[in-house]
Structure formats: C-alpha cells, structure tokens
Design a protein around this motif. Structure first.
Motif, short mmCIF file in Angstrom:
data_model
loop_
_atom_site.label_atom_id
_atom_site.label_comp_id
_atom_site.label_asym_id
_atom_site.label_seq_id
_atom_site.Cartn_x
_atom_site.Cartn_y
_atom_site.Cartn_z
N ILE A 1 -9.24 8.00 -13.09
CA ILE A 1 -9.34 9.14 -13.98
C ILE A 1 -10.22 10.18 -13.04
CG2 ILE A 1 -10.20 10.33 -15.89
CD1 ILE A 1 -9.87 7.38 -17.34
N ALA A 2 -9.74 11.33 -12.72
CA ALA A 2 -10.46 12.22 -12.22
C ALA A 2 -11.44 13.16 -13.13
CB ALA A 2 -9.59 13.41 -11.40
N LEU A 3 -12.43 12.73 -12.87
CA LEU A 3 -13.64 13.27 -13.71
C LEU A 3 -14.88 13.91 -13.01
CD1 LEU A 3 -14.99 12.93 -16.61
CD2 LEU A 3 -16.20 11.03 -15.77
N ASP A 4 -14.76 15.35 -13.43
CA ASP A 4 -15.72 16.30 -12.64
C ASP A 4 -17.02 15.96 -12.93
OD1 ASP A 4 -13.65 17.51 -11.87
OD2 ASP A 4 -13.80 19.50 -13.20
N ALA A 5 -17.98 16.20 -12.20
CA ALA A 5 -19.46 15.86 -12.35
C ALA A 5 -20.06 16.50 -13.64
CB ALA A 5 -20.11 16.33 -11.02
N ASP A 6 -19.70 17.84 -13.92
CA ASP A 6 -20.17 18.47 -15.10
C ASP A 6 -19.62 17.88 -16.29
OD1 ASP A 6 -21.85 20.29 -13.66
OD2 ASP A 6 -20.48 21.87 -13.79
N ASP B 1 -33.04 20.39 -16.20
CA ASP B 1 -32.02 19.15 -16.53
C ASP B 1 -31.33 19.23 -18.11
OD1 ASP B 1 -34.01 18.56 -17.96
OD2 ASP B 1 -34.35 16.59 -16.99
N GLY B 2 -30.32 18.56 -18.21
CA GLY B 2 -29.78 18.72 -19.39
C GLY B 2 -28.97 19.74 -19.83
N VAL B 3 -28.76 20.42 -18.61
CA VAL B 3 -27.58 21.47 -18.86
C VAL B 3 -26.60 21.53 -17.48
CG1 VAL B 3 -28.98 23.20 -20.11
CG2 VAL B 3 -29.10 23.31 -17.47
N SER B 4 -25.50 22.18 -17.48
CA SER B 4 -24.81 22.23 -16.38
C SER B 4 -25.25 22.61 -15.08
CB SER B 4 -23.21 22.69 -16.63
OG SER B 4 -23.45 24.04 -16.83
#
Length: 546
Positions: free
Chosen positions: A207-212, A313-316
C-alpha cells in the motif's frame, strides 16, 4: 475474502504487543517461571491489546510445541504456528479456551453456568482451561457474587482473564473481586508507535501510504492500534493510488490544514467580522464542528510550542511549517488564554443542541481578545522586584511601533550652553519624548510634570496629576533625569520636586462598601504597594485584573 488488517496483523506473541512492554514482560515471565496466577484483570482503552494479550496467554499455556519441549521464539512465548495456537489466535472453537462476551452474558445464571463449566478438567493432561471474559464491567453485582468463591479457590489449571475498559465499575459493583485478581493497566499506544506499525503493514500489503496520511491516521486513532488498522483498511478501499492525507480527511470528515491557517489569520488580524462567514463555510461544507474543535487544540498547541522554542508535533508537516511562520503574532500568554477558553468550551460544544453558536462565540472571543503584557518585565525595567503577573493590554489603534521608529527627537542644546525656564518649558515635550524612547516608564513619569522654576542650576518640577507615586518615580529616577538635562547644557542640573497635588478626600466612614468599591480599594492598595506597577498601568493604559 479479504481478512481485515486488524485481524490479519494481530500479534501472535507477547513480544509483538506494541506499547505494552510492561504487561508483556510480566506475563511472559510468569509463564517462564511457572508462576501463572489463577485470575487476571486487564484494563485499558479499547483497541490497545487487552483481548489479544489474553489470547496469547491462552496460546502459550496450551501450545503443543511448548508441551513437547520444542523450540519457541523465546521462553514464555507460544510458537504461534501449531494447531492449538492457530485456533486460539483466530478465535476458533477450542475445548480449553472459551471467550465470553459479558455484554450479552451478564446475568447471575450465566455466571453460574460459567462456574459449573470451570469445574471440569481440561481436554488433555498438562493443558489449561482459560476463560476470557470481555467487557467484564457489564457483569451484574449478582453475577460477580456468584463467581466470587471460584475466583478465590479455583480448580487446578483453570485461569480466568477479565478484560474491561471501565475497571471502576467493577470496583463499585464487586470490590472484593479486585483483591482476587492480578490487575494490569494497558496504556494508549503512542502516535509514533502507531505510525511505525502502519508503515510496516502498508509495506507488507504493498500500500502506497504518504507520511502525512500515516501520521494523521495515527493521531486520529487516539492511542488505539486496532482503530488505526481499521482506518487504513477504509482509506485503502476508498480509492485508487497512494493513500494521501487529503483522502484520509475526506473519508473521516476531518478539517483541512488550510481551514486552520485561515482561522489563524483571522485571530492574528483581529477580524471578528470574518468569523461568521468562516463558520458558515464550514457548515455548508458538511464538516463536523466537534471534530473541528478537536483540531483546534492541536493547532494552538503547535503555536505555543513554536513560541516557546520547540518543534511542533501532532500536526502535519505543512501545517507545522506554516504555524512556525505565523506564530510570532501571538505571545505565549495570549495562546495560554486561548487554550483556556477552548478547554472551557469543549464540553458545551459536544453537548449543545446548537454547537455552531458556541463555536462562533468562541472564535469571536479569540478575535477580540486583548493582548497581554508581562508585569514582571515591566517591573524589572523599573528596577523593582514585584511578583509576576499577566495583565491584558487594551487593543491598540494600530500595530506597535518599533523601538527605533518612535520619531522621538532630543531637544537641541540650550543656546550658549545656558538653560532657562523659557527654554525648558518650550522644549519639555521633546525631552519627555526622548526619555520615553530610552525608558518608557520614565517618560510616563515626566509626562505628569512641567518645569516650574529654574535658577542656579536647579530645576523645580511641578507634579500635574493626582497619582501619589509620580513624586516617588521622580526621586527614584533623579540621576537619569539629571543626566538627560545635562545633555542640554555645559553645566550640571539639579532636580527639585515641587509640591504635589493633594489627594482626594476619603469617603465618609459611614458609606456602605459595595463589591465594586472593595475591588477598587484592593486595586488602589496594590498600586500603592508597587509604584512601578502604578506607573505601568497609567502609562500603558492597562487594565489591572485581580
């Protein structure tokens, strides 16, 4: 048929329990040392591994490979591959491992049936009978009473494992049971642990999963690994191509980063009139205002982190970079007040029949909220050591001027280097402006005076206002004022303070003291106790809060 990711990647050994190392170590050690208790209570939020840990315990106690003395991954661990382990792991039928849902089997008759079944021996010598009771807090008080005796003196090789998200209900319904069970508290899984696991699963499933997108799912899962894997299942089936943060937001109904950045601009620019169209856009787009409010906490936490010198942290990554650029518009005190207002509004937003009105009111409060100044800094600048406090500043007509652009001009030297009263009176506003540019509080003190007389190098100042601390401020800053005056003449200037206006008469003693009057009296006493604070309140037009 597709097997759900949460089931397919359920841990098969204690070592695979993510974020629950303390539980895994204790249970693995108990098995390895043959010190398994007859009853356990596994507590914690949903989706963190309670039932999985109970199954792993049942697997290792009845593992065929381990019973034959075969090799297992580690001491106290099941092999995870023998028929017995496969049946328990998959939740299949087993004579020796029984899972019971207490939500649908909660009565006293069900408990009695369980008690009678537990009296029978296991299916083969050397095996254990393990009863896993999920949602144990749903059992009635009578059901717990029926189980009390067998939990105290269970038959040989019978293990009870109770799993619950609300242990306090068990304590209230059957407190004696707690002393008969070993309790383990499961923690919420950290977002980074969840993100790492999601990346592993995505790689295994191609599965291609973006880091964000991975970080967003980990954050929304709120510590539940099962929920995170279920979300990944959902977004993978939602469309073709890579799983992006935008797809996750669309599926879960989350608000985009651009919306929070727009709100940040509204609050920073103090534009309350834009709040109502902003919220109307959210409602028309179908966003859940409760979910929007949840994201506000992450936004302002990121702003505060940046203002205190940390990394958000905790945000994109995109939102974190944008916050880092715009956070300078907010003082840490302002952000703390915003977060306090958000905390007060969270419950009304969730429970109100009209959450839109609550959200609009909250955002307007932020947009018109007064800025804060640190009184400790003001007092340190004045040279006194008063306790620290934050006082809201009044809204200004425009942006604050920079220190070097006040437009203050020092008065020109006196003709021939000789001062006169007429010269000082004509150029006194320029001298006050120059003093204010160097030391604002000193300038505010001089604004309350005017030259009264000048002779033989001695300047007498008249105090114009009614503040009782202006004369004290002149005395405390005498050397600095004389230094400023010395720049205008070739000689030295001595400062003399003229008579101070009489203080207003005290109110008659028989007058009834109101709450407002009592507050005013306390404020007056505080200002008299700290002269520099009194000057700061007058000079900066502050409102002193108790």
């Amino acid at each position: 048929m597709h097997l759900a990711l949460a089931r397919k990647y359920r841990p098969r050994a204690f070592a695979d329990l993510i974020g629950q190392e303390h539980v895994a170590r204790a249970l693995r050690g108990a098995v390895a040392q043959n010190r398994v208790a007859h009853g356990y209570l596994l507590c914690g939020p949903r989706g963190v591994g309670k039932t999985t840990a109970a199954r792993i315990l049942a697997m290792v106690l009845n593992c065929d490979t381990r019973a034959r003395g075969g090799a297992t991954p580690a001491p106290g661990e099941p092999c995870g591959e023998c028929p017995s382990c496969e049946r328990v792991w998959s939740g299949g039928t087993s004579l020796d491992v029984v899972e019971i849902d207490a939500a649908s089997n909660r009565g006293v008759d069900d408990a009695r049936d369980l008690r009678e079944r537990a009296m029978y021996a296991a299916s083969a010598e050397g095996r254990f009978k393990v009863y896993i009771v999920d949602e144990a807090h749903m059992l009635t008080r009578e059901a717990w009473n029926a189980l009390l005796k067998i939990l105290e003196e269970p038959p040989p090789r019978v293990i009870f494992v109770f799993a619950t998200t609300e242990p306090q209900k068990i304590t209230n319904a059957a407190a004696p049971v707690m002393s008969r069970l070993q309790r383990f508290d499961f923690r919420r899984v950290g977002p980074q642990h969840i993100a790492d696991r999601l990346a592993q699963v995505a790689a295994a499933e191609a599965i291609a999963l973006d880091a964000d997108a991975c970080a967003l799912i980990a954050r929304v899962a709120d510590g539940g690994m099962r929920d995170a894997l279920s979300m990944l299942d959902q977004v993978t089936a939602f469309g073709e191509g890579a799983v992006t943060a935008a797809r996750v937001r669309d599926l879960l109904g989350l608000v985009g980063d651009e919306v929070y950045l727009e709100l940040l601009g509204i609050v920073a620019g103090r534009r309350p009139e834009q709040v109502f169209p902003f919220v109307a856009t959210l409602v028309e787009a179908g966003f859940d205002l409760v979910a929007f409010a949840d994201g506000l906490g992450d936004l302002w936490r990121a702003v505060l982190t940046v203002r205190l010198g940390g990394q958000p942290d905790g945000v994109s990554a995109a939102l974190g970079a944008a916050v880092a650029q715009r956070a300078a518009a907010f003082a840490p005190g302002d952000v703390l007040r915003i977060l306090r207002a958000l905390a007060e509004a969270e419950e009304p937003i969730r429970r109100s029949g009209h959450p839109r009105l609550v959200v609009e009111t909250l955002l307007v409060r932020w947009a018109v909220m007064d800025r804060t100044v640190d009184i400790a800094e003001v007092l340190r600048a004045e040279g006194t050591g008063a306790p620290s406090a934050s006082v809201p500043d009044r809204p200004s007509a425009g942006p604050p001027a920079e220190a070097g652009s006040r437009g203050a001009q020092s008065p020109p030297p006196a003709p021939g280097g000789r001062l006169s009263l007429q010269y000082l009176q004509a150029h006194w506003p320029d001298l006050v402006a120059a003093a204010k540019a160097e030391k604002p509080l000193l300038g505010s003190v001089l604004e309350d005076t005017e030259p009264q007389a000048y002779a033989d190098g001695a300047l007498t100042l008249r105090v114009l206002g009614k503040s009782p601390v202006t004369a004290e401020g002149l005395g405390r800053n005498r050397a600095r004022i004389e230094e400023l005056l010395g720049r205008l003449t070739a000689g030295t200037v001595r400062l003399v303070t003229g008579p101070q206006p009489a203080a207003p008469a005290a109110a008659p003693t028989g007058e009834r003291l109101t709450a407002a009057g009592a507050k005013a009296e306390r404020t007056r006493a505080l200002r008299q106790k700290h002269p520099a604070l009194d000057n700061a309140v007058d000079a900066l037009d502050l409102e002193l809060l108790e």
